[in-house]
Design a protein around this motif. Structure first.
Motif, PDB file in Angstrom:
ATOM      1  N   GLU A 152     103.748  76.714 -21.212  1.00  0.00           N
ATOM      2  CA  GLU A 152     103.185  75.828 -20.194  1.00  0.00           C
ATOM      3  C   GLU A 152     103.214  74.416 -20.766  1.00  0.00           C
ATOM      4  N   PRO A 153     103.563  73.408 -19.939  1.00  0.00           N
ATOM      5  CA  PRO A 153     103.439  72.050 -20.468  1.00  0.00           C
ATOM      6  C   PRO A 153     101.968  71.744 -20.767  1.00  0.00           C
ATOM      7  N   SER A 154     101.738  70.900 -21.752  1.00  0.00           N
ATOM      8  CA  SER A 154     100.368  70.617 -22.175  1.00  0.00           C
ATOM      9  C   SER A 154      99.551  69.975 -21.051  1.00  0.00           C
ATOM     10  N   HIS A 155      98.396  70.567 -20.746  1.00  0.00           N
ATOM     11  CA  HIS A 155      97.526  69.987 -19.713  1.00  0.00           C
ATOM     12  C   HIS A 155      96.925  68.672 -20.191  1.00  0.00           C
ATOM     13  N   VAL A 156      96.842  68.519 -21.522  1.00  0.00           N
ATOM     14  CA  VAL A 156      96.260  67.288 -22.083  1.00  0.00           C
ATOM     15  C   VAL A 156      97.239  66.124 -21.866  1.00  0.00           C
ATOM     16  N   LEU A 157      98.497  66.335 -22.251  1.00  0.00           N
ATOM     17  CA  LEU A 157      99.491  65.268 -22.084  1.00  0.00           C
ATOM     18  C   LEU A 157      99.712  64.979 -20.602  1.00  0.00           C
TER      19      LEU A 157
ATOM     20  N   GLY B 163     102.109  71.275 -28.404  1.00  0.00           N
ATOM     21  CA  GLY B 163     100.875  71.371 -27.624  1.00  0.00           C
ATOM     22  C   GLY B 163      99.827  72.072 -28.453  1.00  0.00           C
ATOM     23  N   ALA B 164      99.008  72.878 -27.806  1.00  0.00           N
ATOM     24  CA  ALA B 164      97.947  73.577 -28.519  1.00  0.00           C
ATOM     25  C   ALA B 164      98.430  74.980 -28.873  1.00  0.00           C
ATOM     26  N   ALA B 165      97.878  75.525 -29.957  1.00  0.00           N
ATOM     27  CA  ALA B 165      98.297  76.855 -30.392  1.00  0.00           C
ATOM     28  C   ALA B 165      98.084  77.889 -29.296  1.00  0.00           C
ATOM     29  N   CYS B 166      96.948  77.798 -28.607  1.00  0.00           N
ATOM     30  CA  CYS B 166      96.611  78.801 -27.600  1.00  0.00           C
ATOM     31  C   CYS B 166      97.594  78.736 -26.438  1.00  0.00           C
ATOM     32  N   ALA B 167      98.124  77.541 -26.164  1.00  0.00           N
ATOM     33  CA  ALA B 167      98.989  77.387 -25.005  1.00  0.00           C
ATOM     34  C   ALA B 167     100.456  77.567 -25.369  1.00  0.00           C
ATOM     35  N   SER B 168     100.785  77.433 -26.662  1.00  0.00           N
ATOM     36  CA  SER B 168     102.196  77.316 -26.991  1.00  0.00           C
ATOM     37  C   SER B 168     102.970  78.617 -26.777  1.00  0.00           C
ATOM     38  N   GLY B 169     102.268  79.761 -26.784  1.00  0.00           N
ATOM     39  CA  GLY B 169     102.962  81.014 -26.500  1.00  0.00           C
ATOM     40  C   GLY B 169     103.412  81.093 -25.054  1.00  0.00           C
ATOM     41  N   SER B 170     102.747  80.339 -24.187  1.00  0.00           N
ATOM     42  CA  SER B 170     102.974  80.511 -22.761  1.00  0.00           C
ATOM     43  C   SER B 170     104.027  79.555 -22.186  1.00  0.00           C
TER      44      SER B 170
END
Ligand SMILES: Cc1ncc(COP(=O)(O)O)c(C=O)c1O
Length: 389
Positions: free
Chosen positions: A331-336, A322-329
């Protein structure tokens, strides 16, 4: 060091950029707001940087370039600043479901303050339909904020068409070009962009610096209060060294854009075709053609993206889930998700993003080791023994 395939997260600074910056940390340390000689020297450097950056995306006036602390601040200043400035005319803002969290969170904050936001969907390829953008516009719409290219999939939005729509209706059009700049031609005049976000560290420049282009005559309510720096739009002592570095990086990015586009496009296609061909249960996320040349996002069925990312890291390959900012959390990618992908059926999405240091040998190495890594994770998952990486 390992193989770095995460250039959409950040890039190494070019040596020329570091050289250009160095004097502004010691001998030329002046405050650009001071009126004595050392201050004027810093001011001159800051203004030269502004001019170089303005010309890199076709802005006519260097004063339209506002230095901020990065892409996140530029996005916040654009969305909140323009929405608040136009609040007497209307309180409706149009954006998309796949924007960077900086834009989505800024919009959510505005919602708390009585603004109404339309989050436009994308199709299965991550594309947005300009007709849908048109259909979402109302008499009280004051701002459209859409990204030029998506950080997770690389999918490119039709910026010029949206710019035209916005121009016809007198709506402020903010484009987040953090990922597009240096990889695609960006021209605020030709594309009808009112506000444009750029970030230094995505273009082989320093971290902690970004730019918001503000078309002359556009009203923006400052989000940072203090001194009169940046013509009152963004208070705070100017980061002269970073501005000089970003200008140098922007100039070099434009110079190398054409050759890098071709080179990286070929390497990316080779990597992508190799993965899709060699590994069953894989799927590309994002339109094949309308995409940044350096980005490939692929889902691997029955594989969690964080497991694959960690397993590859242990093999010396750095990619992003996913995105770097989200990958720590985790969370599944909001984009996908917005593209209709579901982790339980499609598997997790891995982003491979190539850049200046990427070589053919690196791509070959990834193609050689990836099938085995994926196989190991799938077997471990099937046996219910957890993920052995
Ligand atoms: C599309 C996009 N917008 C904004 C940002 C935020 O930029 P910065 O890291 O400079 O705050 C990023 C960084 O990942 C991005 O990819």
């Amino acid at each position: 060091m390992g193989i770095y395939l995460d250039y959409n997260a950040t890039t190494p600074m070019r040596p020329e950029v570091l050289d250009a910056m160095k004097p502004y940390f010691d001998s030329r340390f002046g405050n650009a707001s001071s009126t004595h000689s050392r201050g004027r020297e810093a001011k001159r450097a800051l203004e030269e940087a502004r001019e170089t950056i303005a010309s890199a995306f076709g802005a006519r006036e260097k004063e339209s370039v506002v230095f901020v602390s990065g892409g996140t601040e530029a996005d916040n200043l654009a969305v909140k600043g323009a929405a608040w400035a136009a609040r007497e005319r209307g309180r409706h803002i149009v954006t998309s479901a796949v924007e960077h969290p900086a834009v989505i969170s800024a919009c959510q904050a505005l919602e708390q303050q009585g603004f109404e936001i339309t989050y436009l969907p994308v199709d299965g390829e991550g594309l947005i339909d300009p007709e849908m953008v048109k259909g979402s516009l109302r008499t009280d719409t004051t701002v459209i904020s859409l990204m030029h290219a998506n950080n997770e999939t690389g999918v490119i939005f039709p910026i010029s068409e949206i710019g035209q729509l916005a121009r016809e209706r007198g709506i402020v059009f903010h484009a987040d070009a953090v990922q597009a700049f240096g990889r695609l031609p960006v021209d605020v005049e030709a594309q009808g962009v009112t506000l444009l976000t750029l970030s230094g560290h995505k273009i082989y420049g320093p971290k902690g610096i970004g730019v918001l282009y503000v078309r002359p005559g556009t009203r923006i309510v400052p989000q940072m209060h203090g001194g009169e720096q940046e013509r009152g739009v963004r208070a705070g002592t100017a980061n002269v060294a970073a501005a000089v570095g970003m200008a140098c990086a922007a100039r070099l990015a434009i110079e190398s854009m054409q050759t890098e586009r071709l080179r990286l496009g070929m390497l990316r296609d080779r990597l992508e075709a190799g993965i899709l061909h060699r590994i069953a249960g894989t799927r590309r996320n994002g339109d094949r053609d309308r995409r940044l040349p350096n980005t490939s996002n692929i889902s691997f069925q029955e594989v969690r993206e964080d497991s694959l990312m960690v397993a590859l890291d242990l093999e010396g390959v750095e990619v992003s889930a996913g995105a770097a900012c989200a990958s720590g959390s985790l969370e599944p990618s909001h984009v996908l998700h917005a593209m209709g992908r579901r982790p339980d059926t499609d598997g997790g999405g891995i982003r491979f993003s190539l850049g200046a240091g990427t070589t053919e040998a690196e791509i070959q190495r990834v193609l050689d080791l990836l099938p085995g890594v994926v196989e190991r994770i799938r077997t471990a998952t099937l046996q219910g023994v957890g993920v052995r990486v």
